[in-house]
Each structure stands twice: as C-alpha cells, then as structure tokens.
Design a protein around this motif. Structure first.
Motif, mmCIF file in Angstrom:
data_model
loop_
_atom_site.group_PDB
_atom_site.id
_atom_site.type_symbol
_atom_site.label_atom_id
_atom_site.label_comp_id
_atom_site.label_asym_id
_atom_site.label_seq_id
_atom_site.Cartn_x
_atom_site.Cartn_y
_atom_site.Cartn_z
ATOM 1 N N PRO A 323 -0.830 -5.526 -3.196
ATOM 2 C CA PRO A 323 -1.579 -4.000 -3.265
ATOM 3 C C PRO A 323 -0.064 -3.257 -2.649
ATOM 4 C CG PRO A 323 -1.476 -5.969 -1.171
ATOM 5 C CD PRO A 323 -1.455 -6.302 -2.864
ATOM 6 N N GLY A 324 -0.095 -1.732 -2.835
ATOM 7 C CA GLY A 324 0.521 -1.392 -2.147
ATOM 8 C C GLY A 324 1.412 -1.215 -1.429
ATOM 9 N N THR A 325 3.041 -0.684 -1.375
ATOM 10 C CA THR A 325 3.563 -0.850 0.362
ATOM 11 C C THR A 325 4.292 0.895 0.440
ATOM 12 O OG1 THR A 325 4.570 -2.803 -0.366
ATOM 13 C CG2 THR A 325 5.965 -1.794 0.659
ATOM 14 N N MET A 326 4.548 1.020 1.643
ATOM 15 C CA MET A 326 5.270 2.356 1.606
ATOM 16 C C MET A 326 6.167 1.760 2.708
ATOM 17 S SD MET A 326 3.399 5.786 3.254
ATOM 18 C CE MET A 326 3.820 7.105 3.988
ATOM 19 N N MET A 327 7.522 3.004 2.140
ATOM 20 C CA MET A 327 8.582 3.117 3.224
ATOM 21 C C MET A 327 9.090 4.327 3.740
ATOM 22 S SD MET A 327 9.443 -0.415 2.216
ATOM 23 C CE MET A 327 10.969 -0.357 3.301
ATOM 24 N N VAL A 328 9.557 3.622 5.235
ATOM 25 C CA VAL A 328 9.104 4.796 5.740
ATOM 26 C C VAL A 328 11.439 4.319 5.957
ATOM 27 C CG1 VAL A 328 9.240 6.286 8.744
ATOM 28 C CG2 VAL A 328 6.915 5.724 6.169
ATOM 29 N N GLU A 365 -9.174 -3.650 4.579
ATOM 30 C CA GLU A 365 -9.180 -1.179 3.738
ATOM 31 C C GLU A 365 -8.105 -1.112 2.746
ATOM 32 O OE1 GLU A 365 -10.195 -0.301 8.557
ATOM 33 O OE2 GLU A 365 -7.652 -0.583 7.680
ATOM 34 N N ALA A 366 -6.823 -1.944 2.527
ATOM 35 C CA ALA A 366 -6.759 -1.200 1.398
ATOM 36 C C ALA A 366 -6.751 -2.085 0.243
ATOM 37 C CB ALA A 366 -4.669 -1.673 2.003
ATOM 38 N N PRO A 372 -5.258 2.335 5.425
ATOM 39 C CA PRO A 372 -5.393 1.596 6.304
ATOM 40 C C PRO A 372 -5.249 2.063 7.366
ATOM 41 C CG PRO A 372 -4.115 -0.013 5.202
ATOM 42 C CD PRO A 372 -4.448 1.413 4.688
ATOM 43 N N ARG A 373 -6.220 2.148 9.375
ATOM 44 C CA ARG A 373 -6.036 2.649 9.925
ATOM 45 C C ARG A 373 -5.333 2.303 10.967
ATOM 46 N NH1 ARG A 373 -10.757 4.821 13.267
ATOM 47 N NH2 ARG A 373 -11.825 3.767 11.572
ATOM 48 N N PRO A 405 -3.142 0.663 -0.875
ATOM 49 C CA PRO A 405 -3.813 1.177 -1.907
ATOM 50 C C PRO A 405 -2.331 2.043 -2.530
ATOM 51 C CG PRO A 405 -4.403 2.693 -0.638
ATOM 52 C CD PRO A 405 -4.188 2.438 0.671
ATOM 53 N N GLY A 406 -2.697 1.607 -3.643
ATOM 54 C CA GLY A 406 -1.591 2.089 -5.021
ATOM 55 C C GLY A 406 -2.263 3.120 -5.286
ATOM 56 N N THR A 407 -3.959 2.852 -5.418
ATOM 57 C CA THR A 407 -4.647 4.975 -5.437
ATOM 58 C C THR A 407 -5.138 4.677 -4.689
ATOM 59 O OG1 THR A 407 -4.821 4.321 -7.893
ATOM 60 C CG2 THR A 407 -5.800 5.917 -7.535
ATOM 61 N N ILE A 408 -5.328 6.234 -4.044
ATOM 62 C CA ILE A 408 -6.335 6.979 -2.064
ATOM 63 C C ILE A 408 -7.808 6.473 -3.130
ATOM 64 C CG2 ILE A 408 -5.778 7.630 -0.297
ATOM 65 C CD1 ILE A 408 -3.075 8.416 -0.705
ATOM 66 N N CYS A 409 -8.686 6.098 -2.005
ATOM 67 C CA CYS A 409 -9.471 6.620 -2.144
ATOM 68 C C CYS A 409 -10.299 7.132 -1.255
ATOM 69 C CB CYS A 409 -10.545 5.162 -3.085
ATOM 70 S SG CYS A 409 -10.144 3.929 -4.553
#
Length: 527
Positions: A323-328, A365-366, A372-373, A405-409
């Motif tokens: 699954p995807g990762t996001m960096m902040v 969810e992802a 994800p909430r 998710p890599g692609t948002i639904c």
C-alpha cells in the motif's frame, strides 16, 4: 568517462552502491547510472522545508545497515569517507489518548518499569523474552542474511534443530508464520504493549491479522532493547555519500542524470545498457538492475519482448506492491509537547496508533482505496537525537503515514472529496496534523515550514515506489523468502544471461540493510 565496465548498474539505490563497493574492492571495474540528479534512491536527505533543516525524505533508521554483513566488511573504509552514526537508547514509544504510554529503551529496567505499570505479568514476560532472544537471534539473523536456496535453508534448519531441538525449531516456525496479533496476544495482555510492538508490522505491510508478520515486531522490539537504534549523523544520506566516495576511490564511476532506456543484449546475453541520449555503455561481466520486476520486463527489456521466459515475465508483471505511504516533513520551533509526558521527547520514534484494532481498520480502509479515517502515524524526532540536522534550538519532525491508497476511491471519514493526490494531499496532511495535535496540543503553532510528499510524489521522484509503496513490494508470505520476487527466482538471476535484479523487491526485502546488493556481489566475486 569509460564506456565499458565489468559491471554496469541501473540505478544508484543503496543496494546497487553496496554491490558496486564490494565488487570494486575485489578488482571489478564498476559504473553506476542513475536517472535522478542525486544518488540514493529512497535514502535521501534534503532541506525541503527551510534552509538549515535537513530532512530524511524517506528511510531514516540505519540499524539494519549498521548491523549488516556489508558494513562489517566495508565499515572502516566508509568511515574514512565520512560515514558516521548517532546512537539512541530511547528507541520507540506509543502513547494512548488517556495519557498512558509504553516505550522501549535500551535500559531494560526502564522498559520493564513501564510495562509493570500496565501489566506486571507482561513485565515478567518481557524480561524473559529478552533473555531468550540470545538463543533465537543467531538463527533468525542467519536466515535473514542468507541467500535463498533449498540447500542453504536446509543447512540453517539443521543447525537450528541441533541447537534448539524439535520443540525450539517448531517455535521458530510458529513465529515466522504467525500474524502480529496472534503473536502479541499470545505473549502480552496489555493492549498498549501489543500496539507498540504491532506498529512495526505496519512498516512492512503486515496489518495485525496478516500471517507472517509476527517476526518484525519481535525482532524490532528485541534488537532495540538489546542494542538500541542508530541514525546517520546529519542525515541518512551519510551512507550514500560514503559509498559513492568509496566507489570513486576504487576507480569506479557514479553518474547521475543518466536515465537508462534499455538493456542491450547480444547472442542472448546482457552486455550493456542504452542511455536515454542514445549512447551505450558496455558490460563485460554483469548488468545489475535496481528496479522493480515490472519495470525490468516492461521498460528495460521491452524492446526485445521481455526476458524470453513467459513464467518470469508473468511473475514480474503480477508482482504485488504494498500500500501507499505519505510523508509529512515539518520544521518546528520546538519538539511536540506530548500529553503523556516530556520523556517522550527523547524517543526517536513515537507511534500514534493506540490499539491493534485501529491499525487493522486503517489498513482495511487503505486497501479498499479509502483515505483512512485514522492512519498509523510514525513520528520521527531525529533532532532529539541528532541536533545537527536543524538550527540551534529548532527541530525537524518526520511523519510517515501508514498506510494510504495509491489511488484514491474515497475518504473513510467522508470529508475529503478530491480523488487525485494533487488535490487531496494538503487536506490529508491537515488530518495528520490534527491527529498529532490530539497527542501533543500546540504542535501546529510550532510549525515553521511544511513539506508533503503524497504517494504520487514518491513515485514521481522514484519510479520504484509504485503507488507510494515504500517497501519495494508486499512482504506477505506468498512473496517473501523463497518466493521473493517470485517463485524460482530468489537468487537475483534472471532468464537473461548476465542480467541480475536487486533492490527491495528482491530478498531480503525492504529496509536499509544492503542485503540483496551485498549477497549478489559476494556471489559474483566469489565472496
């Protein structure tokens, strides 16, 4: 620059650089070609928020590298080129919304005291588990550092059986196949201790109920307890700079801004590469690709219709990414003021996910394509350990969002309407900050600068991070050990003579352990 080498590398990730160092030290001429303007792959450190704030863009923990066979072989030479580690004894912690928390420090009495506050039985179990780890560690590390082959695995199994007996060998097998939840609930009763360890499974695509994920929480907990953690002095890229310098010292070349468009084949053998500008570089002995299996078959070998082996090509194209990762990344005027207590400011990692059920829900969810909430947040406080990464009195915060998710639904919370990361990224980063605020009120007011990298940004910077997959592909049992990257191809060979595949998509997988590069280089050079 020479246009012919013994070994030519596609990509300058840390595995490729490690392999190039080892081969060059054994007398091979090596040339490494990287599409980006800087080497390192997913190990890069940059000032992306404000001047003077050095952020590890992706990977940050150098424990695997410091404990690797590659470092044991080449560490002294790399130290001469500036490689330096910063150790930490306060490794990871997980707070709960009510202000309670559990954390692992190298001082076992501190860890046991925290466990005792949650469950005296768990404290006793922790102490026993640490004592038993010395008997498990040699066999587990031998497995994780060995090339995948039936004979090698049989030899390791025989050695483990001789040392631990049938019951001990069965327990190791049980550990390797258990889910994080099974393992943690079998050993601990306090939900917060289970969560603190279970979070490590999420680092490698192991939600609480995924079989095969127990090993990683166990190893991380025990290794951090007994050895602590290390990061790179001034940034994780200290290992990249040192390896590049060592390659050049040995007469090799590392060329950036040089995208490889194809692998050249003659008489069925890979004998060089073609660059995007049309120039060619010959390889006398090996072409070594640090790319995903799909990119190897569909991009680099496509002009010649794949590898020539239908089974290999089919496996490469169906290789399952994580699954995807996001960096902040945040530049801060001060560290977060954690409600659970100021002691948390000393920890390298603070995981914000107080229970296994929450992690399981975020993962589900992802995987369904939903934002994800409440995702798991891995909050890295590198400047608490290494103040050199920021101006005096200032700090960086490294926030890894697991998982997205890599692609948002859709959005599980129903708030974000955007279905494209270019539009959704800022809003989702706000959700991340909101969660941090719950555990450390006032953090938003300390933000001096913010830089967000969505899954789309990660893949754009590094095509190996498909859909923001930061671990080089799922590590589920069906795609790990002998099955990584696919059954029958776990030894870095490909159907094309002279062509090899390394990187996180190959055994032993993700992380900065230099495993695939070092294992292949040892094989090619005769150790």
């Amino acid at each position: 620059m020479a246009r012919e080498f013994d070994a030519v590398f596609i990509g300058a990730g840390h595995n490729a650089l490690a392999a190039a160092v080892h081969l060059a030290s054994r007398g091979w001429s090596v040339g490494v070609f990287e599409r980006n303007e800087a080497p390192g792959g997913a190990c890069r450190t940059e000032e992306v928020t404000l001047p003077g704030f050095r952020h590890d863009l992706y990977a940050t923990n150098l424990g695997l590298f410091a404990g690797s066979g590659f470092f044991r072989d080449h560490g002294d030479a790399l130290a001469r080129h500036g490689l330096a580690f910063v150790p930490t004894d306060d490794c990871f912690a997980s707070p709960a919304p009510d202000g309670s928390w559990f954390g692992v420090s190298r001082d076992i009495e501190k860890t046991v005291a925290r466990a005792t506050a949650l469950s005296p039985a768990d404290a006793a179990r922790w102490r026993q588990m640490v004592a038993d780890f010395s008997g498990d560690a040699p066999h587990l590390f031998a497995l994780l550092g060995a090339p995948m082959g039936r004979r090698r695995l049989a030899a390791l199994g025989w050695k483990a059986w001789r040392a631990k007996g049938t019951s001990g060998l069965l327990e190791l097998g049980r550990l390797l196949t258990s889910s994080p939840r099974e393992f943690l609930q079998r050993n601990f009763e306090a939900p917060l201790i289970q969560a603190a360890l279970g979070a490590w499974g999420m680092h490698l695509d192991f939600a609480p109920d995924v079989a095969g994920g127990a090993l990683f929480p166990y190893l991380e907990g025990m290794v951090d307890q007994t050895m602590g953690m290390v990061i790179g002095k001034g940034g994780a890229d200290t290992i990249i700079k040192a390896m590049v310098a060592r390659i050049e010292e040995l007469g090799g070349s590392v060329v950036t801004g040089a995208e490889v468009s194809a692998i050249r084949r003659r008489s069925g053998r890979a004998d060089g590469i073609v660059l995007a500008d049309g120039s060619e570089v010959a390889a006398r002995r090996a072409v070594i690709a640090g790319v995903t299996p799909g990119a190897l078959v569909d991009r680099l070998l496509a002009p010649s219709a794949g590898s020539g082996d239908d089974g290999f090509d089919r496996g490469a194209r169906t290789f399952r990414h994580g699954p995807g990762t996001m960096m902040v990344h945040l530049a801060l005027s001060g560290l977060p003021d954690w409600t659970a207590g100021a002691e948390l400011q000393r920890f390298l990692y603070v995981h914000l996910a107080p229970d296994l059920d929450g992690m399981a829900q975020a993962y589900a969810e992802a995987m369904a394509g939903l934002l994800p909430r409440r995702p798991l947040l891995v909050v890295g406080q590198q400047t608490a350990v290494d103040p050199s990464r920021a101006p005096a009195g200032r700090h960086t915060l490294w926030v890894q969002v697991r998982v997205v998710p890599g692609t948002i639904c859709g959005d599980a919370a129903g708030w974000i309407e955007a279905r494209d990361w270019a539009e959704a990224g800022a809003a989702y980063a706000d959700r991340v900050i909101d969660i941090i605020e719950e555990y450390a009120p006032g953090t938003r007011g300390k933000i001096l600068g913010r830089h967000v990298e969505t899954p789309a940004d990660l893949e754009r910077r590094n095509p190996n991070l498909v859909g923001g997959d930061g671990i080089g592909g799922s590590h589920h049992l069906s795609q790990n050990f002998l099955f990584r990257p696919m059954p029958g191809w776990a030894r870095y060979r490909t159907p094309v003579d002279g062509l090899y595949l390394i990187g996180a998509s190959t055994w032993p997988g993700g992380g900065l352990g230099a495993g695939s590069g070092y294992l292949l280089a040892q094989d090619l050079a005769g150790r």
